[in-house]
Design an enzyme around this catalytic site. Structure first.
Site, PDB file in Angstrom:
ATOM      1  N   TYR A   1       8.797 -12.935  -2.432  1.00 27.91           N
ATOM      2  CA  TYR A   1       7.918 -11.708  -2.424  1.00 27.91           C
ATOM      3  C   TYR A   1       7.867 -11.425  -3.786  1.00 27.91           C
ATOM      4  O   TYR A   1       7.072 -11.246  -4.681  1.00 27.91           O
ATOM      5  CB  TYR A   1       8.144 -11.639  -1.147  1.00 27.91           C
ATOM      6  CG  TYR A   1       7.350  -9.832  -1.275  1.00 27.91           C
ATOM      7  CD1 TYR A   1       6.260 -10.061  -0.546  1.00 27.91           C
ATOM      8  CD2 TYR A   1       7.609  -9.046  -1.532  1.00 27.91           C
ATOM      9  CE1 TYR A   1       5.567  -8.510  -0.564  1.00 27.91           C
ATOM     10  CE2 TYR A   1       7.049  -7.333  -1.151  1.00 27.91           C
ATOM     11  CZ  TYR A   1       5.759  -7.630  -0.569  1.00 27.91           C
ATOM     12  OH  TYR A   1       5.249  -6.353  -0.896  1.00 27.91           O
TER      13      TYR A   1
ATOM     14  N   SER B   1       0.525 -11.668   0.528  1.00 22.99           N
ATOM     15  CA  SER B   1       0.530 -10.069   0.110  1.00 22.99           C
ATOM     16  C   SER B   1       0.780 -10.050  -1.499  1.00 22.99           C
ATOM     17  O   SER B   1       0.624 -10.634  -2.852  1.00 22.99           O
ATOM     18  CB  SER B   1       1.340  -9.030   0.906  1.00 22.99           C
ATOM     19  OG  SER B   1       0.702  -7.360   0.171  1.00 22.99           O
TER      20      SER B   1
ATOM     21  N   ASP C   1      -8.896  -6.684   6.653  1.00 23.54           N
ATOM     22  CA  ASP C   1      -7.451  -6.548   6.324  1.00 23.54           C
ATOM     23  C   ASP C   1      -8.177  -5.445   5.030  1.00 23.54           C
ATOM     24  O   ASP C   1      -8.636  -5.424   3.998  1.00 23.54           O
ATOM     25  CB  ASP C   1      -6.878  -7.773   4.959  1.00 23.54           C
ATOM     26  CG  ASP C   1      -5.969  -7.370   4.276  1.00 23.54           C
ATOM     27  OD1 ASP C   1      -5.522  -6.268   4.411  1.00 23.54           O
ATOM     28  OD2 ASP C   1      -5.350  -8.265   3.706  1.00 23.54           O
TER      29      ASP C   1
ATOM     30  N   HIS D   1      -3.853  -7.116   7.747  1.00 23.89           N
ATOM     31  CA  HIS D   1      -2.689  -7.503   6.598  1.00 23.89           C
ATOM     32  C   HIS D   1      -1.672  -8.219   7.108  1.00 23.89           C
ATOM     33  O   HIS D   1      -1.349  -8.781   6.895  1.00 23.89           O
ATOM     34  CB  HIS D   1      -2.448  -6.097   6.092  1.00 23.89           C
ATOM     35  CG  HIS D   1      -1.863  -7.018   4.593  1.00 23.89           C
ATOM     36  ND1 HIS D   1      -2.463  -7.577   3.826  1.00 23.89           N
ATOM     37  CD2 HIS D   1      -0.925  -6.414   4.309  1.00 23.89           C
ATOM     38  CE1 HIS D   1      -1.695  -7.922   2.795  1.00 23.89           C
ATOM     39  NE2 HIS D   1      -0.441  -7.074   2.856  1.00 23.89           N
TER      40      HIS D   1
END
Length: 693
Positions: free
Chosen positions: A460, A540, A623, A658
């Site tokens: 991430y 993301s 989203d 999302h």
């Protein structure tokens, strides 16, 4: 292997000049809302049919779908919330699309179903989001999420009768919900968007409101707003004794806040300043009388605990627990003690201290994992917490705050033995020598054999968010099949506090990509995986990570799956919540930031002529956090480029957002597609006649 013939994507001649640089954007038309634009809807339908046909033909897909479903088919509980003598908690019996909300009269009372979101929509895509019981447990305040959108509708339930009240609040997003006694509650909302703009337009002018039960939303009182600064966001939290409403304000995603407090015993509810200037993080722990406790990183990158005494002269600050080497994640007051939740090398531990900061005892955890919860109230004798790891679904424990004794409240019954698996923590050097941690999850026999196996590397690296060990049925299925699953704790995240976050954002963003690339190289050098056996995955901001490193080092990876990623770094701030992300990414309209962003933007840096790994882009049509246009444009550009013969596909979920609120059946199907795709291109196969076939 022959080149695929992808569905046609129209290319326009859009070219803009930014600070002397010409930037092409041939697929800008794909930014339009799929619900409003027929041409985009047609493109989505054609791409979806093409991808679906490919994924359904993958030989391992049926096994991943079947095993993923079996691994999720167990009773799961959320952390209980105590209000008065009632205990509220969520429970999923196994394969329900949405968890149900239950209440017990007393700790050992008979469970009673209060809310069943599974009855709200035929496709299971309407979810129970947040929920908060009133102080005495008479009412339940809850929010409804439809189709994965960030927008919420807030409603109220009478707990005794189970009947809903007429009170309904619309256009709530990024909001806390906090009761004032049993008569009303605080919430935050944005103005109603223009027709057709709810899922695309940017969010400004958030205000904090108070709603009195039995009144219309139009009568709600604005208690905090900054019309001179519409870019500010605000949330309110009421202390358990009902004395203070603490207003926390932010500008972007960065943990730099202003804090005001409203004395709810006063008539005018005038806000009083506690912290101004948007310099540091401040997280309310609790309040008792005139004292408020906060966790802050002011003068403490890994955070400390302070008490703020509110008096007529203002606010007086006293340090209670100083900064330590470990990161102080959160704290709570339970009974007359403080429970401190620390993170050490991305794994959890907790301890109990007195209200003046003196150590009482440690809370013992069973191995490497993640502890969460420890919520409670001043005067309460108990708190609840959850513990989970890669090989352990969350177990819920009740702890007596005076004795420190923990007992199970809810433990999952699984059809696998956690002891068959091993979770290791390793450290590796990044490009600049920075020591970076990673978790390696494998079957014990696979780890003991020491042979390279197909591996998924997940990352991430952003927004001060830490990746800690947690359970996932699809990841366990991958490891059961003989693969390795690895999580790298990259800079930009929250594993080591402010300095770690700063080391991977804005002008330092390349450090995140370097950390991830170094992790891939380490896994190969250590024989955990082999050439042609490594897949990468992230969602993301992690989708951005996967897109960027795929462009920079396509030779390292056999497969790449960027999920709901931020792929156009020059236009991210023009949609919904994207304007908040400038704290981590920088401002595209400022030249210095523009140069950095253009240098790694996945959409703009696809390397014509390079041999790319197999790529499966995933997104969802609803989203409204990272709008799907990011993934649409990126996938179209991949399919147009001459980057080798491996497939470059896009999977587009319908009636999903999302990630939060996604129904179980859709989650299983998506995970099966992703795992089968990565298995196909890394060489993972389930041994014939193995235990779970």
């Amino acid at each position: 292997m022959t080149q695929m013939t992808y569905p046609e994507s129209r290319r326009d001649t859009v070219v803009e000049t930014h600070f002397g640089s010409e930037v092409a954007d041939p697929y800008r038309w794909l930014e339009a809302d799929v619900r409003e634009d027929a041409e985009v809807a047609d493109w989505v339908a054609r791409e979806s049919a093409f991808t679906d046909a490919y994924l359904k033909a993958l030989p391992q897909r049926a096994w991943f779908a079947r095993r993923g479903q079996a691994l999720l088919d167990f009773e799961r509980f959320g952390l209980p919330e105590k209000a008065g003598k009632r205990y509220f908690y969520i429970r999923n019996s196994g394969l329900q699309n949405q968890a149900q909300l239950f209440v017990r009269e007393g700790l050992h009372g008979e469970p009673r179903l209060l809310i069943d979101p599974n009855a709200w929509a035929s496709d299971g895509a309407t979810a129970l989001a947040s929920w908060v019981p009133s102080h005495k447990g008479k009412y339940l305040l809850y929010s409804v999420q439809d189709g994965g959108s960030d927008w919420r509708t807030v409603r109220v339930l009478d707990v005794k009768s189970g009947e809903p009240l007429a009170d309904t609040i619309h256009w709530v997003k990024f909001s806390g919900l906090s009761w004032l006694g049993e008569k009303g509650f605080f919430y935050s909302r944005f103005p109603e968007p223009d027709e057709g703009e709810a899922f695309q337009s940017r969010n400004f002018d958030q205000k904090v409101y108070y709603h009195a039960l039995g009144t219309e939303q139009s009568e709600d009182r604005v208690v905090y707003a900054t019309p001179e600064h519409p870019e500010y966001g605000h949330s309110a939290e009421v202390t358990q004794d009902g004395r203070w409403a603490v207003i926390t304000s932010h500008i972007g995603t960065d943990a730099r806040y202003e804090v005001h407090a409203i004395d709810l015993s006063s008539r005018d509810w005038a806000p009083r300043s506690i912290v101004t200037g948007f310099h540091d993080a401040w997280s309310l722990v609790e309040g008792v009388g005139d004292a408020l406790w906060f966790v802050t990183n002011q003068d403490a990158p890994r955070k400390r605990l302070v008490r703020v005494d509110m008096d007529r002269q203002g606010a007086r600050f006293t340090q209670i627990v100083p900064e330590r080497e470990e990161l102080l994640e959160r704290a709570g007051i339970v009974g007359n003690q403080l429970v401190l939740n620390y993170m050490r090398d991305a794994a959890s531990h907790a301890e109990i201290v007195s209200l003046d900061g003196k150590r009482v005892r440690d809370v013992t955890m069973s191995g490497i994992g993640t502890a969460s919860g420890f919520r409670g109230k001043p005067g309460d004798p108990e708190t609840f917490y959850a513990f989970s790891s890669f090989n352990r679904p969350a177990s819920i424990f009740r702890m007596d705050i005076d004795t420190g004794v923990s007992e199970p409240f809810a433990e999952p019954k699984m059809d696998f033995d956690p002891e068959d698996f091993v979770v290791e923590q390793r450290f590796y050097p990044s490009k600049d020598g920075t020591r970076v941690p990673m978790f390696v999850f494998r079957r014990k026999d696979v780890a003991a054999a020491g042979k390279p196996v197909p591996t998924i590397l997940y990352g991430y690296g952003g927004f001060d968010i830490a990746l800690t060990p947690g359970f996932s049925a699809s990841r366990l299925a991958w490891v059961e099949a003989g693969g390795a699953y690895v999580v790298a704790n990259l800079r930009g995240g929250g594993e080591y506090g402010r300095e770690w976050h700063d080391g991977g954002r804005r002008a330092n963003k390349q450090n995140v990509f370097d950390d991830f690339i170094a992790a891939a190289e380490y896994l190969k050098a250590q024989g955990i995986t082999r050439e042609g056996g490594l897949a990468i995955n992230g969602g993301s901001n992690g989708g951005l990570l996967v897109g960027a490193v795929t462009n920079q080092r396509p030779d390292l990876f056999a497969a790449a799956v960027p999920q709901v990623g931020v792929m156009d770094m020059l236009r991210f701030d023009r949609f919904t919540a994207g304007r908040y992300w400038v704290d981590d990414y920088g401002h595209p309209d400022r030249e210095a930031d523009f140069r950095v962003l253009l240098d790694y933007s996945p959409y703009h840096n696809i390397r014509e002529g390079a041999a790319y790994p197999a790529v499966l882009v995933t997104t969802a049509d609803t989203d409204d956090r990272v709008v799907p246009g990011h993934s649409f444009k990126y996938a179209a550009a991949l399919q147009h480029a001459r980057i080798g013969v491996k497939p470059h596909l896009i999977r587009i979920e319908t009636r999903a957002g999302h990630g939060s609120g996604k129904p179980t059946d859709k989650a299983i199907e998506e995970a099966a597609d992703i795992m089968a795709f990565m298995a196909q291109w890394t060489g993972l196969s389930v041994p014939e006649g193995w235990l779970f076939m």
